[in-house]
Design a protein around this motif. Structure first.
Motif, PDB file in Angstrom:
ATOM      1  N   GLU A  20      27.122  43.919  50.132  1.00 27.57           N
ATOM      2  CA  GLU A  20      27.574  42.579  49.556  1.00 27.57           C
ATOM      3  C   GLU A  20      27.583  42.693  48.062  1.00 27.57           C
ATOM      4  O   GLU A  20      28.411  42.347  47.551  1.00 27.57           O
ATOM      5  N   ASP A  21      26.702  43.541  47.374  1.00 25.47           N
ATOM      6  CA  ASP A  21      26.654  43.440  46.050  1.00 25.47           C
ATOM      7  C   ASP A  21      27.889  44.166  45.404  1.00 25.47           C
ATOM      8  O   ASP A  21      28.333  43.936  44.264  1.00 25.47           O
ATOM      9  N   ALA A  22      28.279  45.444  46.218  1.00 23.06           N
ATOM     10  CA  ALA A  22      29.491  45.876  45.452  1.00 23.06           C
ATOM     11  C   ALA A  22      30.742  45.156  45.649  1.00 23.06           C
ATOM     12  O   ALA A  22      31.369  45.402  44.788  1.00 23.06           O
ATOM     13  N   PHE A  23      31.092  44.360  46.920  1.00 24.88           N
ATOM     14  CA  PHE A  23      32.113  43.657  46.889  1.00 24.88           C
ATOM     15  C   PHE A  23      31.995  42.411  46.120  1.00 24.88           C
ATOM     16  O   PHE A  23      32.966  42.243  45.339  1.00 24.88           O
ATOM     17  N   GLY A  24      30.934  41.929  45.870  1.00 23.10           N
ATOM     18  CA  GLY A  24      30.683  40.835  44.844  1.00 23.10           C
ATOM     19  C   GLY A  24      31.069  41.324  43.566  1.00 23.10           C
ATOM     20  O   GLY A  24      31.757  40.417  42.927  1.00 23.10           O
ATOM     21  N   ARG A  25      30.764  42.359  43.217  1.00 25.36           N
ATOM     22  CA  ARG A  25      30.810  42.844  41.657  1.00 25.36           C
ATOM     23  C   ARG A  25      32.383  43.038  41.558  1.00 25.36           C
ATOM     24  O   ARG A  25      32.983  42.704  40.511  1.00 25.36           O
ATOM     25  N   LEU A  26      32.942  43.629  42.569  1.00 23.21           N
ATOM     26  CA  LEU A  26      34.477  43.679  42.358  1.00 23.21           C
ATOM     27  C   LEU A  26      35.347  42.407  42.519  1.00 23.21           C
ATOM     28  O   LEU A  26      36.426  42.224  41.756  1.00 23.21           O
ATOM     29  N   LEU A  27      34.862  41.612  43.172  1.00 21.88           N
ATOM     30  CA  LEU A  27      35.703  40.245  43.234  1.00 21.88           C
ATOM     31  C   LEU A  27      35.522  39.409  42.124  1.00 21.88           C
ATOM     32  O   LEU A  27      36.403  38.906  41.751  1.00 21.88           O
ATOM     33  N   ASP A  28      34.358  39.617  41.484  1.00 18.71           N
ATOM     34  CA  ASP A  28      33.921  38.638  40.258  1.00 18.71           C
ATOM     35  C   ASP A  28      34.861  39.271  39.256  1.00 18.71           C
ATOM     36  O   ASP A  28      35.459  38.641  38.295  1.00 18.71           O
ATOM     37  N   LEU A  29      35.042  40.823  39.075  1.00 23.67           N
ATOM     38  CA  LEU A  29      35.985  41.349  38.172  1.00 23.67           C
ATOM     39  C   LEU A  29      37.407  40.852  38.557  1.00 23.67           C
ATOM     40  O   LEU A  29      37.963  40.663  37.525  1.00 23.67           O
ATOM     41  N   PHE A  30      37.655  40.986  39.683  1.00 24.57           N
ATOM     42  CA  PHE A  30      39.197  40.552  40.013  1.00 24.57           C
ATOM     43  C   PHE A  30      39.531  39.446  39.343  1.00 24.57           C
ATOM     44  O   PHE A  30      40.488  39.033  38.770  1.00 24.57           O
ATOM     45  N   ALA A  31      38.587  38.456  39.664  1.00 24.30           N
ATOM     46  CA  ALA A  31      38.770  36.860  39.300  1.00 24.30           C
ATOM     47  C   ALA A  31      38.633  36.714  37.676  1.00 24.30           C
ATOM     48  O   ALA A  31      39.601  35.667  37.264  1.00 24.30           O
ATOM     49  N   ALA A  32      37.893  37.474  36.956  1.00 23.22           N
ATOM     50  CA  ALA A  32      38.086  37.437  35.528  1.00 23.22           C
ATOM     51  C   ALA A  32      39.082  37.982  34.917  1.00 23.22           C
ATOM     52  O   ALA A  32      39.289  37.936  33.512  1.00 23.22           O
ATOM     53  N   LEU A  33      39.748  39.131  35.521  1.00 26.94           N
ATOM     54  CA  LEU A  33      41.009  39.984  34.909  1.00 26.94           C
ATOM     55  C   LEU A  33      42.099  38.812  34.811  1.00 26.94           C
ATOM     56  O   LEU A  33      42.406  38.122  35.726  1.00 26.94           O
ATOM     57  N   ALA A  34      43.213  39.265  34.084  1.00 29.83           N
ATOM     58  CA  ALA A  34      44.294  38.791  33.884  1.00 29.83           C
ATOM     59  C   ALA A  34      45.334  39.276  34.975  1.00 29.83           C
ATOM     60  O   ALA A  34      45.092  40.302  35.670  1.00 29.83           O
ATOM     61  N   PRO A  35      46.240  38.332  35.851  1.00 32.07           N
ATOM     62  CA  PRO A  35      46.775  38.749  36.763  1.00 32.07           C
ATOM     63  C   PRO A  35      47.507  40.213  36.834  1.00 32.07           C
ATOM     64  O   PRO A  35      47.579  40.961  37.841  1.00 32.07           O
ATOM     65  N   ASP A  36      48.097  40.682  35.522  1.00 32.20           N
ATOM     66  CA  ASP A  36      48.717  41.964  35.337  1.00 32.20           C
ATOM     67  C   ASP A  36      47.924  43.212  35.577  1.00 32.20           C
ATOM     68  O   ASP A  36      48.191  43.981  35.233  1.00 32.20           O
TER      69      ASP A  36
END
Length: 312
Positions: A261-277
């Motif tokens: 869960e920690d691994a997935f949460g970290r990458l999902l938070d990163l995905f949300a913070a980045l610009a779409p491109d």
């Protein structure tokens, strides 16, 4: 929180070296695990090293519990029932953490019930806390798949009531396909790059080779984490919260250590913070890690749902 067995978890999830190497005289009246009268046994600090040898024949599930623990009393009967139903393909070892502090420390039992496994002498995190019986069955099925991928495919001869009958008998396996054999040989030698090439060739020849696909994902993870230092990786990720490479490193280490869960949460938070491109590499890494855990796993289902909400 629950964890899922992974091939990568066979490397360094916990340090059992001290327990592995110490002499193991059995206390008066105790039977060593390898000759225990049933598939469910009580294990102590002294008898534990014999489990490491048994785990080279069948996976050994370890239930860390205590008399005062209410959830432990809910979970233990479920574990026993499922292990007995599997007819000798798994063994259950029960560890009273109060009476066996060395094992409690070795498995980092900060909360109980804690369920881990041994496959070929190496630890695999399974889950923490009382979980439903169906989830226990799913995790044990994944554990047996992992064990098969690592050559642990024995079965114990058992009677109808779960008592052992004779010595563990290893199954006679058909020879591995040549490219799979090459990959296993490379993994044993620590040459993950060669193993990756072998699995990729196997997939090129047969895109439906699920064992090659699973092996490729696992060995890629092993290759990525083998030279990483967790403290340094976490420091780099904290200093660069929007750097995918820095966040990928910590996510890989978390997954390899069983912190799904920690691994997935970290990458999902990163995905949300980045610009779409800028999101494509993060999505690709998430999809890769989802495949390692399995589409039916509830942590994957939850993470996929969040990813979908972020995409749309």
């Amino acid at each position: 929180m629950t964890d899922v067995p992974l091939g990568a978890a066979l490397r360094g999830a916990v340090d059992l070296s001290a327990l592995r190497n110490r002499p193991a005289p059995a206390p008066a009246g105790a039977q060593p695990p390898a000759s225990a009268p049933s598939l469910v046994m009580d294990v102590t600090d002294e008898t534990f090293p014999q489990l490491l040898e048994l785990s080279r024949t069948v996976p050994v599930v370890i239930d860390l519990w205590a008399e005062w623990c209410g959830p432990c009393k809910q979970l233990s009967p479920i574990l026993e029932r499922v292990v007995l139903e599997l007819g000798g393909r798994l063994v259950l070892a029960k560890v009273d953490v109060d009476a066996n502090p060395q094992l409690s420390q070795a498995f980092r039992a900060q909360s109980i019930p804690l369920v881990v496994a041994l496959v070929g002498g190496q630890p695999v995190p399974l889950f923490t806390g009382a979980v439903p019986e169906q989830q226990v069955r799913e995790v044990f099925a994944q554990l047996l798949q992992l064990a098969a991928q690592n050559g642990v495919t024995g079965t114990l001869d058992v009677s109808a009531d779960g008592e052992l009958d004779g010595e563990p008998q290893a199954e006679v396996e058909p020879p591995l396909p040549p490219l799979h054999a090459e990959a296993f040989e490379a993994i044993e030698a620590g040459d993950y790059a060669r193993a990756i090439v072998a699995y990729e060739k196997a997939l090129a020849e047969n895109p439906r080779d699920d064992e090659a696909r699973a092996g490729l994902g696992q060995v890629k993870l092993l290759d990525r984490v083998q030279n990483l230092d967790l403290a340094q990786a976490r420091a780099a990720a904290a200093a660069a919260p929007l750097d995918p490479a820095a966040q990928f490193a910590v996510a890989d280490l978390d997954l390899a250590g069983g912190h799904v869960e920690d691994a997935f949460g970290r990458l999902l938070d990163l995905f949300a913070a980045l610009a779409p491109d800028e999101r494509a590499p993060v999505r690709e890494r998430l999809v890769e890690l989802f495949a390692l855990i399995g589409d039916a796993d509830p942590r994957v289902v939850s993470a996929r749902g969040r990813l979908a909400s972020l995409l749309f």
